[in-house]
Each structure stands twice: as structure tokens, then as C-alpha cells.
Design an enzyme around this catalytic site. Structure first.
Site, PDB file in Angstrom:
ATOM      1  N   ASN A  81      -1.810   4.900   7.632  1.00 45.34           N
ATOM      2  CA  ASN A  81      -2.858   5.817   7.148  1.00 45.34           C
ATOM      3  C   ASN A  81      -3.537   5.308   5.874  1.00 45.34           C
ATOM      4  OD1 ASN A  81      -0.948   6.215   5.184  1.00 45.34           O
ATOM      5  ND2 ASN A  81      -0.529   8.360   5.675  1.00 45.34           N
TER       6      ASN A  81
ATOM      7  N   HIS B 179      -2.011   4.319   3.026  1.00 45.48           N
ATOM      8  CA  HIS B 179      -1.355   4.547   1.728  1.00 45.48           C
ATOM      9  C   HIS B 179      -0.839   3.232   1.138  1.00 45.48           C
ATOM     10  CE1 HIS B 179       2.765   5.429   3.857  1.00 45.48           C
ATOM     11  NE2 HIS B 179       2.806   4.208   3.378  1.00 45.48           N
TER      12      HIS B 179
ATOM     13  N   GLU C  51      -0.548   9.103  -0.445  1.00 48.45           N
ATOM     14  CA  GLU C  51      -1.049   9.443   0.882  1.00 48.45           C
ATOM     15  C   GLU C  51      -2.552   9.742   0.797  1.00 48.45           C
ATOM     16  OE1 GLU C  51       0.926   8.680   3.136  1.00 48.45           O
ATOM     17  OE2 GLU C  51       2.690   9.956   3.366  1.00 48.45           O
TER      18      GLU C  51
HETATM   19  C1  F6R Z   1       7.392   1.288   0.249  1.00 49.30           C
HETATM   20  C2  F6R Z   1       5.970   1.657   0.088  1.00 49.30           C
HETATM   21  C3  F6R Z   1       5.108   1.911   1.261  1.00 49.30           C
HETATM   22  C4  F6R Z   1       5.263   0.883   2.388  1.00 49.30           C
HETATM   23  C5  F6R Z   1       4.376   1.269   3.570  1.00 49.30           C
HETATM   24  C6  F6R Z   1       4.473   0.274   4.712  1.00 49.30           C
HETATM   25  O1  F6R Z   1       7.987   1.011  -0.999  1.00 49.30           O
HETATM   26  O2  F6R Z   1       5.532   1.776  -1.017  1.00 49.30           O
HETATM   27  O3  F6R Z   1       3.764   1.955   0.851  1.00 49.30           O
HETATM   28  O4  F6R Z   1       4.898  -0.381   1.898  1.00 49.30           O
HETATM   29  O5  F6R Z   1       4.741   2.532   4.025  1.00 49.30           O
HETATM   30  O6  F6R Z   1       5.771   0.328   5.252  1.00 49.30           O
HETATM   31  P1  F6R Z   1       6.243  -0.775   6.289  1.00 49.30           P
HETATM   32  O7  F6R Z   1       6.218  -2.052   5.585  1.00 49.30           O
HETATM   33  O8  F6R Z   1       7.667  -0.359   6.662  1.00 49.30           O
HETATM   34  O9  F6R Z   1       5.296  -0.723   7.445  1.00 49.30           O
END
Ligand code: F6R
Length: 259
Positions: free
Chosen positions: A135, A137, A142
């Protein structure tokens, strides 16, 4: 912003680890780290560089982007535990120098303020690794997060909880709340490196890199930062309009320019 397209996740991780290694050789002392799947290939390659190439993290302080509210540091999915397992156990990073918001504080609002102050005192972060949510973030800012936000308590969207369920036995165990660095907090790091791999990230990457700057795609704030490197695999890059230019830049990168 420089967009670097690599064949696959392993190559993307090697590129990110190489940038971090170079920064440490040039005197970087403070790293900002993300958790989740995206940076794991980079952490593996940092481990290899420690074993084979003399990379040391002994003098480095690490600040995490975020922490789940409710998980103690010994919980295997608490982010402080993840970084100890994925990076400190593979290198000489001192686990006592891994800083994160406390997930078990009685007062998460005060804890967020404490962590923001700790970052101000220990920072600025020299190199900050980021993943991106489907999304858009970064950290757990978010969609709708203020572009001027600071470290604070946030409620995860259902989509983020579903995405993170793969780390937990039961999807209901994914915490609903986190303490996360804000978008303005993240923006204070000197060099931001976003790593994204896989087809499910392609839309968010395109919105972040080539879309309008908007709170609806929090990662789009990277466009306002003076030093950003976006490292992608082919699949995550697949929806970028300007791919030919990014590849042209890579083919004609001046010697010694670095990232
Ligand atoms: C985690 C964080 C999140 C992740 C994001 C992607 O510390 O800050 O922003 O980087 O949710 O997660 P993955 O890499 O598991 O797809």
C-alpha cells in the site's frame, strides 16, 4: 533519486549490502534498519562480507524503523529480535547498540517521544534501509500518514496485518499497533535506500517513484529527499514508465560516481 534494477532479489540484496559496506568504509557510524522480507538478502550478504571481506559493524549504532506494540524483545517476531537474529548473529554488530522503541512499554505515546529524542541525540542516521508495503507505506506510515509525521503510535491496516501474518503461527497474533518512525523522522537520514522485490511490489514502487507526492502513497515522500537509491528486482520494476532511462543511466554510470 537513482533507480537501480537488478535481476533478482539476491542481486538486489548484494547491491544494497555493497552500498552499506562502502558507506561504512567511508566513516558511516549509524545505520537505520528495516525488518520484513525485503532486506533479508542484504543482511545475508552483509554477513558474507563480514566473514570473507573484513566488514565490521563493531562501531555501528543501529536504529530500527519500528516495533510491534505488545511483543517483548525476546519474542522471535519482535523487530529487535529479528535484527539480532538476521544481522547481529551474522556479524560483529553489538546487540546492545541496536536501538528500537520498546514494544512492552505501559505508555506507547511516551515511548514514541522517547525514541524520537533518542534518534535526535544519536543521529542523524547515515544510511537508512527501507522496505515498502504493497500500500506504499514506509516504516509503518500507512496511507494517509502526515508527510510531516514524527515517531508515534500507529494502527496497522488490515492489508498490512495480512501481509505480516506469514511471520506468525496464527494471523490473529499479528499485533494491531506499532510504534514507527514518522515520515519526517525517516527523511532526516542522510541516505535512504529502498529495496523492493517481487511482482506484488510493482504498483507501490511505480506510485512511489513516478506518481505524485501524496500522503496516500507515503513512500512518494522519497521524491523530496536529496539522496535516495531505489534498488529493485526486475519484477518490482516492471510497472515503472521510465525503465529505459534507469537502465541507460546504469550502463553509462561515470566511474567513481558511486550511489
Ligand atoms: C518493517 C517496515 C515495513 C516493511 C514493509 C515491507 O520494519 O518498516 O515498512 O519494510 O512492510 O515488508 P516486506 O519486506 O516483508 O514485504
Amino acid at each position: 533519486m537513482e533507480v537501480v534494477i537488478r535481476t533478482d532479489a539476491a542481486e538486489a540484496g548484494q547491491t544494497v549490502a555493497g552500498i552499506v559496506h562502502r558507506a561504512l568504509l567511508n566513516g558511516a557510524k549509524t545505520l537505520g534498519l528495516a525488518t520484513g522480507l525485503s532486506p533479508l538478502s542484504a543482511y545475508r550478504d552483509l554477513g558474507r562480507r563480514h566473514r570473507e571481506e573484513g566488514l565490521t559493524l563493531a562501531d555501528v549504532d543501529v536504529f530500527l524503523l519500528d516495533e510491534y506494540v505488545g511483543l517483548p524483545p525476546e519474542h522471535p517476531q519482535s523487530y529487535v529480535h529479528v535484527i539480532r537474529r538476521e544481522l547481529a548473529d551474522r556479524t560483529d554488530l553489538n546487540p546492545d547498540r541496536v536501538h528500537a522503541p520498546s514494544g512492552t512499554t505501559a505508555d506507547p505515546l511516551a515511548e514514541a517521544r522517547r525514541y524520537e529524542a533518542a534518534l535526535a541525540a544519536g543521529g542523524p542516521v547515515d544510511v537508512q534501509l527501507l522496505g515498502i508495503g504493497v500500500n506504499g507505506h514506509i516504516g509503518f506510515n500507512e496511507p494517509g500518514s502526515s508527510l510531516a509525521s514524527r515517531t508515534r503510535l500507529k494502527t496497522l491496516t488490515d492489508a498490512t496485518r495480512r501481509a505480516n501474518a506469514l511471520f506468525f503461527e496464527n494471523p490473529e497474533d499479528v499485533p494491531r499497533h506499532v510504534i514507527t518512525q514518522g515520515l519526517a523522522t525517516i527523511g532526516e537520514a542522510r541516505h535512504l535506500i529502498l529495496i523492493a522485490t517481487g511482482p506484488h511490489k510493482a504498483q507501490a514502487v511505480a506510485a512511489a517513484v513516478e506518481g505524485p507526492v501524496s500522503a496516500h502513497c507515503p513512500a512518494s515522500i522519497l521524491q523530496l529527499h536529496p539522496h535516495v537509491t531505489v534498488v529493485l528486482d526486475e519484477l518490482a520494476a516492471s510497472q515503472l514508465r521510465d525503465q529505459p532511462y534507469y537502465r541507460y543511466v546504469a550502463r553509462h554510470k561515470p566511474a567513481g560516481q558511486g550511489y
